[in-house]
Design an enzyme around this catalytic site. Structure first.
Site, PDB file in Angstrom:
ATOM      1  N   LYS A 114     -10.132   0.610  -2.057  1.00 43.29           N
ATOM      2  CA  LYS A 114     -10.445   0.227  -0.841  1.00 43.29           C
ATOM      3  C   LYS A 114     -10.937   1.838   0.416  1.00 43.29           C
ATOM      4  O   LYS A 114      -9.865   2.440  -0.206  1.00 43.29           O
ATOM      5  CB  LYS A 114      -9.355  -0.182  -0.127  1.00 43.29           C
ATOM      6  CG  LYS A 114      -8.762  -0.497   0.647  1.00 43.29           C
ATOM      7  CD  LYS A 114      -7.570  -0.881   1.543  1.00 43.29           C
ATOM      8  CE  LYS A 114      -7.537  -1.264   3.039  1.00 43.29           C
ATOM      9  NZ  LYS A 114      -5.748  -1.916   2.892  1.00 43.29           N
ATOM     10  N   LYS A 167      -6.626   3.230  -2.893  1.00 41.97           N
ATOM     11  CA  LYS A 167      -7.655   3.552  -1.632  1.00 41.97           C
ATOM     12  C   LYS A 167      -7.411   5.106  -0.832  1.00 41.97           C
ATOM     13  O   LYS A 167      -6.617   5.695  -1.026  1.00 41.97           O
ATOM     14  CB  LYS A 167      -6.302   2.783  -0.231  1.00 41.97           C
ATOM     15  CG  LYS A 167      -6.253   2.499   0.589  1.00 41.97           C
ATOM     16  CD  LYS A 167      -5.315   1.911   1.657  1.00 41.97           C
ATOM     17  CE  LYS A 167      -4.688   1.620   2.821  1.00 41.97           C
ATOM     18  NZ  LYS A 167      -4.237   1.631   3.459  1.00 41.97           N
ATOM     19  N   ASP A 196       0.903  -1.071   0.030  1.00 42.09           N
ATOM     20  CA  ASP A 196      -0.135  -0.436  -0.096  1.00 42.09           C
ATOM     21  C   ASP A 196       0.889   1.508  -0.020  1.00 42.09           C
ATOM     22  O   ASP A 196       1.182   1.735   0.629  1.00 42.09           O
ATOM     23  CB  ASP A 196      -1.324  -0.020   0.952  1.00 42.09           C
ATOM     24  CG  ASP A 196      -1.964  -0.812   1.290  1.00 42.09           C
ATOM     25  OD1 ASP A 196      -1.911  -1.861   0.182  1.00 42.09           O
ATOM     26  OD2 ASP A 196      -2.719  -1.113   1.392  1.00 42.09           O
TER      27      ASP A 196
END
Length: 247
Positions: A207, A173, A99
Site C-alpha cells: 500500500k 504500507k 494498520d
C-alpha cells in the site's frame, strides 16, 4: 480507469493537528465518512476513537465501504501488549482493517527480535478475527537498504508463520503521512521507495500512503503494482484534481 477500488480515503488528524475543537473535528470526520459512502471508495481510514462512528454511519447507509484504523499511530514505539489491546478494541468496535505502525526505530537500532514478535502477534490477532492487516514501515525514516530489509523481514515472518491463502490479507504500507522530515523532503510514498518495497514484499501486497496527490500519480502507483493507496484527497484525485493535502 475508475480507481475508487484502490483508494483508502483517509482522515487521521487529531484535534490539535486540525486546529479544531473536538466537536468541530468530529464534523470533519463525519464529512470524510459520508464522502466515502457517497463516492463508493474502498475504505475509510479513521482514528480508533472514530471507528464506532464510522460503523454506525455505514450501517445506516447500507454501504459496502469498509473501515480501517491505525494502531500505535504514528510513532509505533509502544509495547506489543499495548498494540494488541488497541487493535482488539478496534475490532470490537467494527474495524475491518488494522494498520499497525511497525516499530521501525527498534528495527533501526538492531532489535530485530522485538520487531519480528510484534509482526507475528499483531498479524495473528488480525487474521484470527478475519481482518486485513497492514504494517506501516515509515519509508521517510529509513534509507533504501533499511526499506528493503524491513520489508523483507515482515514478508519472511508472514510467509514462515501463516498459510499462503492469507498472504493477500497482509500488506506492507509505506508511511503514516505524519513523519516530520527535514528540508521539506517527502514524508510519504515515492516512486523510488515503492519500487524497493515491491521488489521485496512479494507475495505480500503493498500500500502506498502519503504523497499521492493526483490521478496521474495514483495511476503510476497502480501500474507499478500497489494494490491500495491511502490519501486524504481521494475525491479530488478521482475527479482529476490535485489535492493540497500532504497525506
Amino acid at each position: 480507469m475508475d480507481i475508487r477500488k484502490y483508494l483508502d480515503s483517509t482522515y487521521l488528524k487529531t484535534n490539535s493537528q486540525a486546529s479544531l475543537d473536538e466537536s468541530e473535528n468530529q464534523v470533519v470526520a463525519q464529512f470524510f465518512i459520508q464522502e466515502a459512502i457517497e463516492e463508493g471508495f474502498k475504505l475509510i481510514m479513521i482514528r480508533p476513537d472514530r471507528v464506532s462512528l464510522a460503523k454506525k454511519m455505514i450501517v445506516e447507509a447500507n454501504s459496502k465501504v469498509t473501515i480501517g484504523t491505525v494502531i500505535d499511530f504514528p510513532e509505533g514505539t509502544s509495547s506489543i501488549v499495548k498494540k494488541l489491546d488497541e487493535a482488539l478494541e478496534c475490532i470490537q468496535n467494527g474495524a475491518d482493517e488494522l494498520d499497525y505502525v511497525c516499530n521501525y526505530e527498534a528495527f533501526k537500532s538492531g532489535d530485530v527480535d522485538l520487531v519480528k514478535n510484534e509482526i507475528l502477534k499483531g498479524t495473528q490477532l488480525g487474521l484470527d478475527n478475519n481482518k486485513i492487516v497492514k504494517w506501516i514501515i515509515e519509508v521517510a525514516a529509513l534509507n533504501d537498504v533499511q526499506i528493503a530489509e524491513l520489508t523483507t523481514l515482515i514478508k519472511n515472518v508472514v510467509v514462515l508463520n501463516f498459510k499462503a491463502d492469507t498472504y493477500s490479507s497482509v500488506f506492507i504500507k509505506s508511511s503514516t503521512g505524519f513523519y516530520k522530515t527535514e528540508n521539506n523532503l517527502p514524508n510519504g510514498a515515492t516512486v523510488a521507495s515503492i519500487k524497493i518495497m515491491l521488489q521485496n514484499a512479494s507475495p505480500l501486497p503493498v500500500k502506498a500512503a502519503g504523497g499521492v496527490r493526483t490521478y496521474k500519480e495514483a495511476l503510476e502507483m497502480i501500474e507499478l503494482g500497489v494494490q491500495r493507496i491511502g490519501t486524504s484527497g481521494a475525491k479530488a484525485i478521482v475527479n482529476g484534481e490535485e489535492t493540497s493535502s500532504r497525506y
